[in-house]
Design an enzyme around this catalytic site. Structure first.
Site, mmCIF file in Angstrom:
data_model
loop_
_atom_site.group_PDB
_atom_site.id
_atom_site.type_symbol
_atom_site.label_atom_id
_atom_site.label_comp_id
_atom_site.label_asym_id
_atom_site.label_seq_id
_atom_site.Cartn_x
_atom_site.Cartn_y
_atom_site.Cartn_z
ATOM 1 C CG ASN A 22 -1.883 1.163 1.243
ATOM 2 O OD1 ASN A 22 -1.826 2.039 0.387
ATOM 3 N ND2 ASN A 22 -2.744 1.207 2.229
ATOM 4 C CG ASP A 23 1.857 2.887 3.739
ATOM 5 O OD1 ASP A 23 0.754 3.389 3.464
ATOM 6 O OD2 ASP A 23 2.137 2.416 4.853
ATOM 7 C CB VAL A 24 5.883 0.613 -1.280
ATOM 8 C CG1 VAL A 24 6.542 0.315 0.044
ATOM 9 C CG2 VAL A 24 5.039 -0.558 -1.740
ATOM 10 C CB THR A 25 1.648 1.799 -4.584
ATOM 11 O OG1 THR A 25 0.529 1.812 -3.681
ATOM 12 C CG2 THR A 25 2.208 0.405 -4.658
ATOM 13 C CB ALA A 82 2.997 4.637 7.136
#
Lengths: 103, 472
Positions: B401-404, B442
């Site tokens: 999720n956060d890495v995109t 996060a």
């Protein structure tokens, strides 16, 4: 020419840090987890200190010191065997696929 | 007295060889083809160091040798069992646990040397321990104890036995400063006095353990990859310091190698998360969760079924899979691999894109995919594949999720602003497998969910991959 041991070992330490720097940057990111587990294992080479204490003359070593070393020996061995074998296990998984591709 | 079988010079030389084996062993990890050979080299280095030490013992009596073998057998057995049993998802805990063992043995060896300095040749002509050796032993205990207690906390947090959220104690910085000054005072007393007090040494050990706890408990779960790498580095430096005390080349070289390895990995992880090393160490990340995302989301989301996804995937010509830790938690690797195999049989190009923090430790996702038999030639790092998203028909995000999250590029207010991301939004269609529309690890909302070209597939990662496979 005599140099003091601290300078001698210090020089080797600093040079080894440089070697480590270049060698570790050459490790492929795909293998960073095995890198961590194998460095874990080799840092337990501290086991030699425990072995030296265990095998010292009884006049030179106190019983408490030997007792402490025995535990150091056990913990370091857990680290060595656990670290190397789990690294081996991970690297085996990378091997399987190479074989499959060859077929 | 001394019945060494080897001369001191030969012993030193053989320890050097053992160090060289370790260097070559790590070098082997530069490619999966040479990695196994590298591991055998490292093992040989360890075996050599062991044999050399055994042959240079001052009293290699049968009793002593039996005790040594007994200790190694007990530890070896535990280590072997651990290494066979551990699940690949649990590797971070395993490394933390092993690290704590390394730290603890460094502390114990320093204690052994302190209690019996003659056996380690640390005594100066007047009968007291050499000042330099005292300093080295104190440092060895300090770093070793921090490694030990820090790794134990990291283990407990990763294993879920302790809350992974940062624990912020009041006055923690003042507390740390008090502890550090106490350690410095005790050290001063030990170094200046000719009498070596065991009580002072014990105080330093306990204070260092406490310091290790204080350092790690304020660090949140999201920063754990950095913490493990840092602790790995510490365990190396502890070994190197003890190496100075024992005048042992193998230890000095290995310690330096491990120390720099851990430091480089922490640096890589910090860059991947756009966090400064200092702010990770200071801790507290994650406690501002939900700060900016209080606004209730009302924007429409396109939600699809497994059949819709299968249809889109079948008609694509290139697909990039973006796996995250959520995939591993759902144990979806194998069903994902099956789905990918089906797509590949249809002639569709499928590759995997891995963000450096996709797992819970450096390189973790690669191991998890390797376990599911994904060929490593199909796996690309962030910098190699990011430009390919623009040409890809489908980006299949599963458990990440956060890495995109495009907010990392566009929203300076976002806590992850500046973090390098996988630019999945450039793909023609983004399929997003997720259990719910909740926020990520996060705690940040992902703008990607509301995009025109995004289809949310709301289900368990494993079940969704299986369903898609079935309808392809």
């Amino acid at each position: 020419m005599d140099i003091s041991p601290i300078v001698f070992y210090g020089s080797i330490f600093i040079l080894a840090i440089f070697i480590g720097y270049y060698v570790v940057w050459s490790v492929t990111p795909a293998l960073h987890t095995p890198l961590m587990s194998v460095t874990n294992a080799i840092s337990a080479v501290i086991i030699v200190g425990a072995i030296v204490a265990m095998g010292a003359e009884s006049t030179e070593i106190s019983l408490l010191s030997k007792f402490v070393s025995f535990f150091a020996l056990i913990f370091a061995s857990v680290n060595i065997f656990g670290g190397f074998l789990v690294t081996q296990r991970m690297l085996e998984m990378y091997k399987k696929k190479v074989k499959k591709d060859d077929k | 007295m001394i019945n060494n079988l080897l001369s001191n010079d030969l012993v030193a030389f053989l320890y050097l060889i053992s160090g060289v084996f370790f260097i070559l062993g790590i070098r082997g990890l530069s490619s999966p083809e040479t990695a196994r050979a590298g591991n055998y080299l490292s093992m040989s280095g360890m075996a050599l160091a062991f044999i050399v030490t055994i042959f240079s013992l001052s009293d290699p009596s049968i009793l002593n040798l039996i005790l040594i073998l007994a200790g190694i057998s007990i530890g070896g057995l535990i280590g072997t069992i651990l290494s066979k049993r551990v699940a690949m998802t649990d590797m971070p805990q395993m490394v933390a646990a092993l690290n704590s063992m390394g730290g603890l043995s460094a502390v114990l060896v320093a204690w052994a040397a302190f209690l019996s300095p003659i056996a380690f040749e640390l005594v100066s002509t007047d009968g007291s321990i050499k000042t330099l050796s005292k300093i080295e032993m104190i440092l060895g205990i300090l770093v070793g104890a921090i490694t030990f207690s820090g790794s134990v906390v990291a283990f407990l947090k990763l294993q879920g036995l302790m809350k992974s959220a940062p624990i912020i104690l009041p006055f923690r910085h003042i507390l740390s400063i008090v502890i550090i000054s106490l350690i410095v005072s005790c050290s001063y007393l030990i170094i200046s006095g000719t009498e070596s007090s065991q009580l002072l040494f014990l105080a330093i050990s306990l204070l260092s353990l406490l310091l290790g706890l204080l350092l790690i408990i304020p660090i949140g779960g999201a920063d754990m990859p950095v913490v493990i790498a840092v602790l790995n580095s510490y365990s190396g430096f502890a070994a190197a310091i003890i190496g100075f005390t024992l005048s042992n080349l193998a230890l000095v070289i290995t310690g330096a190698l491990v120390g720099s390895s851990g430091a480089i990995l922490s640096y890589i992880m910090c860059v991947a998360m756009n966090r400064s090393f200092f702010s990770v160490i200071m801790g507290g990340f994650g406690d501002e969760v939900g700060g900016g995302a209080q606004v209730k989301e009302t924007r429409p989301v396109k939600i699809g079924s497994a059949d819709d996804a299968a249809f889109i995937l079948k008609n694509a010509s290139s697909v990039i899979i973006v796996p995250g830790y959520g995939m591993a938690v759902a144990r979806a690797q194998n069903s994902l691999k099956e789905m990918v195999d089906k797509l590949k049989e249809m002639g569709i190009k499928v590759t995997y894109a891995i963000h450096p923090v996709a797992g819970r430790m450096p390189g973790h996702m690669n191991v998890l995919l390797a376990e599911a038999d994904v060929p490593y030639d199909d796996i690309y790092e962030l910098s190699e594949i990011n430009s390919d998203f623009a040409q890809a028909d489908v980006a299949f995000v599963i458990g990440a999720n956060d890495v995109t999250n495009p907010a990392a590029k566009s929203d300076p207010q976002s806590p992850i602003f500046g973090m390098p991301i996988l630019e999945v939004e450039n793909a023609k269609t983004v399929l997003f497998v997720k259990r719910s529309l909740g926020i990520g690890y996060a705690g940040i909302d992902n703008d990607l969910f509301y995009r025109e070209n995004t289809m949310m597939l709301l289900d368990d990662a494993k079940k969704m991959s299986e369903d898609i496979s079935a309808s392809i």
